[in-house]
Design an enzyme around this catalytic site. Sequence first.
Site, mmCIF file in Angstrom:
data_model
loop_
_atom_site.group_PDB
_atom_site.id
_atom_site.type_symbol
_atom_site.label_atom_id
_atom_site.label_comp_id
_atom_site.label_asym_id
_atom_site.label_seq_id
_atom_site.Cartn_x
_atom_site.Cartn_y
_atom_site.Cartn_z
ATOM 1 N N LYS A 93 22.704 -11.128 7.675
ATOM 2 C CA LYS A 93 23.661 -10.491 6.764
ATOM 3 C C LYS A 93 23.770 -9.027 7.179
ATOM 4 O O LYS A 93 23.042 -8.166 6.689
ATOM 5 C CB LYS A 93 23.199 -10.585 5.302
ATOM 6 C CG LYS A 93 22.928 -12.032 4.821
ATOM 7 C CD LYS A 93 21.478 -12.352 4.865
ATOM 8 C CE LYS A 93 21.058 -13.550 4.042
ATOM 9 N NZ LYS A 93 21.793 -14.769 4.184
ATOM 10 N N ASP A 105 0.796 -1.248 0.000
ATOM 11 C CA ASP A 105 0.000 0.000 0.000
ATOM 12 C C ASP A 105 0.822 1.289 0.000
ATOM 13 O O ASP A 105 0.368 2.304 0.552
ATOM 14 C CB ASP A 105 -0.929 0.017 1.221
ATOM 15 C CG ASP A 105 -2.104 -0.939 1.074
ATOM 16 O OD1 ASP A 105 -2.229 -1.558 -0.004
ATOM 17 O OD2 ASP A 105 -2.874 -1.071 2.039
#
Length: 484
Positions: free
Chosen positions: A404, A229
């Site tokens: 990561k 959205d």
Amino acid sequence: MSTIFWVILVLLIVNTVGAIFTVLREVRDISTTWAWLLVLILLPVIGFGIYLFAGRGLSAKKIRLIQGQYSDGIGNFLGLQKRENARNHLLPEADLGATSKEMINLFLNSDQAPVLSHNQVHIYTDGEQKFAALFRDIDAAKAYIYIEYYTIYNDKLGNELQRHLMQKAKEGVEIKVLYDAWGSLGATTKWWKQLTDLGAQVETYFSSRHLFTDFRLNYRDHRKVVVIDDAISYMGGFNVGDQYVSRDPKFGYWRDTHLRIIGDTVQALKIRFIMDWNATVATQRQLPYHVALPEQRTSWAHETPVQVVASGPDSTKQQIKMGYAKMIASATESIWIQSPYLVPDDTVFDALVSAALAGIDVRVMIPDMPDHPFIYRATQYYANALTRAGVKVYHYQNGFLHAKTVIVDGKIASVGSANFDIRSFKLNFEIVAFMYDRKIAQQLQAIYTSDLAHSYLLTDEMIRKQSRWLTFKQQFSRLLSPIL
């Protein structure tokens, strides 16, 4: 016997000539070239099968297709960039210092990625919490839900995601799902049928559109992006599957890092999804490129400047690797890294060693269990080499570490899909958020510190006690590191 000798000799000569011709057909760096020659010559016939699976490059046609979408989408990035140039003077000078400005310029020039200042960032390290938040946001969607994951498994969590999407499809919400066929084995067209029958569109990323006719290990869509959205976005390390919410006994607790971002960066992630979607589908199903930053924005007590950077085999620049190298080279106090795989190329390896020798606190945290044997042994090799050079290498033991994350000087941090290995640097399609915010960097440092309680420090003595057989496996895997 002489006949057999001559037959074998001729076959070896033919195999060697074929290996040289096969490898030199494509332009590669020298280390990758030698690695493939090693495989093809030492494994006659079998090596060519491995090459077909893991060595072929992308066709020029596919690369042009991706680059064409990049050219179309980049205009929207440039629009964001021009608009944000007037706003970036509002960034705190403490966070937007010389190093940050250099990194921002690096990504503007290499990926034309604007730094967007108006963002709120929430960090998730637990899969149950991340997916609970994601499902709440999906349930609240009114207009559209765009989802892109390397892995969406046909298991309990995957089916839970599909149920939430089916409900929104019934409500008329536009739903588009993009996933990697190789990373999502079991997520078949038949499995998606209940969702697509409701009007949702589900596609495998273009490089894996036909898994068995385009059978290759490399060039996977490793990105993890959700946009909802024009208001909410997610990116990071978590995929969709039971193991990512710690339900797989093989891995135990799954420790990852993921971001929920609201604010202007949602638009950058939306454009990235549209680029990948349009590179995959037919022209009549492509999405229009459109971004719309609000003129009047919610006032927040704290904002996080974010620069979203993508890289992949469609470009030789290796933007994310350059970003990591720049972060390492700019450090004056500390470099803290978390990655499930540690297979750096020479540039990144030398940067880490140079930083450690200069007295900077360089730490690398890796998992203490394998999920891919060859990569794990190569990771061990580089962990040993970095330890000998003065880098502190920690093995995480509380399950599997898949985060990561890079944090430099407690000021700049990155979180995304890219591992600290050659595959993520140049073979996969990746995406990373670089954040110029002390608060976020220090939150990630605190998470790192808590992970240290579940880790042990690799020492020279531990390395000396490793068996010769283990050392051989590590060294052999290291020879293959450019193609792992």
